[in-house]
Design an enzyme around this catalytic site. Structure first.
Site, short mmCIF file in Angstrom:
data_model
loop_
_atom_site.label_atom_id
_atom_site.label_comp_id
_atom_site.label_asym_id
_atom_site.label_seq_id
_atom_site.Cartn_x
_atom_site.Cartn_y
_atom_site.Cartn_z
N LYS A 75 -5.34 6.30 13.78
CA LYS A 75 -5.87 7.40 12.98
C LYS A 75 -6.16 6.95 11.55
CE LYS A 75 -5.14 12.20 11.88
NZ LYS A 75 -4.39 13.40 12.08
N ALA A 124 -6.03 -1.84 7.41
CA ALA A 124 -7.42 -1.88 6.95
C ALA A 124 -7.55 -2.58 5.59
CB ALA A 124 -7.99 -0.47 6.88
N GLY A 177 0.16 3.29 8.20
CA GLY A 177 0.05 2.01 8.89
C GLY A 177 -1.39 1.55 9.03
N CYS A 178 -2.28 2.49 9.34
CA CYS A 178 -3.69 2.15 9.50
C CYS A 178 -4.31 1.75 8.16
CB CYS A 178 -4.45 3.32 10.12
SG CYS A 178 -3.90 3.67 11.81
N THR A 179 -3.84 2.35 7.09
CA THR A 179 -4.33 2.00 5.76
C THR A 179 -3.89 0.60 5.37
OG1 THR A 179 -4.43 4.31 5.08
CG2 THR A 179 -4.28 2.66 3.32
#
Length: 157
Positions: free
Chosen positions: A41, A51, A46-48
């Site tokens: 998401k 990325a 974590g995704c940030t």
């Protein structure tokens, strides 16, 4: 859900990017290595972290003839927010139907805070210029993902 294996031809796809443009795997065959990393998401912690690591290594990936795509279930509009808020300099792909996510075996059972549910698995595929899968990272560490991927590419492609 079956997952493609190392040595298989990478499953083809065409998805919308954060700007609403079609991106197809076939456009890179014979030209560049492709990294597809699946994430659950946009704009979550974590995704940030993951990325931003890719963002900071953009030049190193380019130098190694590699393009990186983040693939998630968010809409192109949500991906635009992610790119703008985190100053991302690479392409994010929207798979709202989850068809491509499932084709790559990146959909499955997850556990979080004692609950079990189905969702996008954090997994990365490294695809060579020949269109074949060269490496699959099933145990992704968000803090070192960019370095782990780049190391594999430098040593093997």
């Amino acid at each position: 859900m079956t997952r493609p294996k190392i040595g298989d031809m990478a499953p083809s796809f065409t998805l919308l990017d954060q700007d609403g443009n079609d991106v197809s795997l076939k456009d890179f065959k014979g030209k560049k290595n492709v990294v597809l990393y699946f994430y659950p998401k946009a704009l979550t912690p974590g995704c940030t972290v993951q990325a931003c690591g890719i963002r900071d290594y953009k030049k190193q990936f380019s130098t190694n003839n590699t393009v990186v795509f983040g693939v998630g279930p968010d809409s192109p509009a949500k991906l635009t927010q992610f790119v703008e808020k985190k100053d991302l300099n690479f392409t994010l792909l929207s798979d709202e139907t989850k068809n491509m996510i499932k084709k790559y075996g990146a959909w499955g059972q997850k556990k979080f805070m004692g609950k079990t549910f189905d969702g996008v698995l954090r997994i990365t595929f490294i695809i060579g210029k020949d269109g074949r899968i060269k490496h699959i990272m099933e145990k992704v560490k968000t803090k070192t993902h960019h370095d782990d991927v780049l190391s594999f590419i430098k040593e093997n492609l």
